[in-house]
Design an enzyme around this catalytic site. Sequence first.
Site, PDB file in Angstrom:
ATOM      1  N   HIS A 356       0.836  -1.204   0.000  1.00  0.00           N
ATOM      2  CA  HIS A 356       0.000   0.000   0.000  1.00  0.00           C
ATOM      3  C   HIS A 356       0.871   1.255   0.000  1.00  0.00           C
ATOM      4  O   HIS A 356       0.529   2.265  -0.623  1.00  0.00           O
ATOM      5  CB  HIS A 356      -0.935   0.003   1.214  1.00  0.00           C
ATOM      6  CG  HIS A 356      -2.045   0.986   1.128  1.00  0.00           C
ATOM      7  ND1 HIS A 356      -2.046   2.176   1.816  1.00  0.00           N
ATOM      8  CD2 HIS A 356      -3.202   0.970   0.419  1.00  0.00           C
ATOM      9  CE1 HIS A 356      -3.158   2.839   1.556  1.00  0.00           C
ATOM     10  NE2 HIS A 356      -3.874   2.139   0.709  1.00  0.00           N
ATOM     11  N   CYS A 357       1.998   1.201   0.686  1.00  0.00           N
ATOM     12  CA  CYS A 357       2.879   2.366   0.828  1.00  0.00           C
ATOM     13  C   CYS A 357       3.534   2.784  -0.490  1.00  0.00           C
ATOM     14  O   CYS A 357       3.918   3.954  -0.644  1.00  0.00           O
ATOM     15  CB  CYS A 357       3.979   2.088   1.839  1.00  0.00           C
ATOM     16  SG  CYS A 357       3.410   1.558   3.461  1.00  0.00           S
ATOM     17  N   ILE A 358       3.675   1.848  -1.422  1.00  0.00           N
ATOM     18  CA  ILE A 358       4.381   2.172  -2.677  1.00  0.00           C
ATOM     19  C   ILE A 358       3.411   2.421  -3.825  1.00  0.00           C
ATOM     20  O   ILE A 358       3.826   2.504  -4.989  1.00  0.00           O
ATOM     21  CB  ILE A 358       5.388   1.064  -3.060  1.00  0.00           C
ATOM     22  CG1 ILE A 358       4.672  -0.259  -3.357  1.00  0.00           C
ATOM     23  CG2 ILE A 358       6.432   0.891  -1.963  1.00  0.00           C
ATOM     24  CD1 ILE A 358       5.570  -1.308  -4.012  1.00  0.00           C
TER      25      ILE A 358
END
Length: 365
Positions: A356-358
């Site tokens: 999700h962070c990337i």
Amino acid sequence: MHILHTQPKADGFFMPAEFAPHDGCIMIWPERSDSWRNGAYAARNAFVKIAAAIAASEEVTMLVSNQQYETARAMLPPEVRLVECTTDDAWARDTAPTFVLHPDGRRRGIDWGFNAWGGLTDGLYFPWDNDNHVARKVCDLFRCDCYSMRDFILEGGSIHSDGEGTILTTEACLLSKGRNPQMTKAEITEMLCDCLGAKTVIWLPRGIYQDETNEHVDNICAFTEPGKVVLAWTDDKSDPQYALSQACLDVLEQATDAKGRHIQVQKLPIPAKPVCMTEEECMGLDFWDGEPTRTPGERLAASYVNFYISNKSVIVPQFDDPMDAVAIKILQNCFPTRNIVPIAAREILIGGGNIHCITQQIPKN
């Protein structure tokens, strides 16, 4: 592109849910040597698999440096679009714009202030000025007007929307001294509502243990549909995560959303064994400012909640752990109309985040 100084809610805009239809997804090619070990080659292989999985149902735009363009083009599938862009690292969730929609179909981006998760108080690198310019460049690229909110420090990983007026966030992150210390909790709540077209903010106390973003919500809890969330969980009371997850559950069980619904909580287990850095992995990372960025035995903030919802799939991190299969089964029940795509994510986790962070979704307008 117009730079706007009004507020999205007053203009009739709102932040849609991630499970709503997308036009595409933004990612950033990894290369920073103190984040990604051994020249980032293993991390890039993981990014390629994730990009390909997402590209199966929506357009992926990969931002890449001039130096890495040829390598990225050779490694990525042809359907992934490459755009040259200077960045400090690869966390598209936190540096790309948060997109908001108007009921008439217009789409705009929000350019939050970015200070590397805490600035000079407890930020993770310096300088961060290239990353702080990414959101505006992406708005230009996609020909959408941009709200200037640079005076307010916020990362995309610190918020989740149900698309119906409810926002999830954590006190540990948004009330941290390195974000907006001049603002009260009530003032930050009002700002979130004004910017995201929301009526209700559910403040969870904590996030995942050892999450160096000051515990982003996207690692601990996420909406799967309006009124329903998954919450990272462990039954092991001796695990430091137990108290953090229990504190969040206590809040969720008392909370109602903007539509007056009680929140239904699906517990999603964390890996059975803590995911920790090995000495070999640490040796593959460059020092930053004379200090190592990781230490052997350091526990990483592993969570299956850090997934990406594409138009037809849910891309889920895997950690070579017995709970991998359990997480897949639970998420398939949560998303019965989507394919669950498991991808080994340890190399991304070493960098400090996960799937999700990337990624940053571009909602369909």
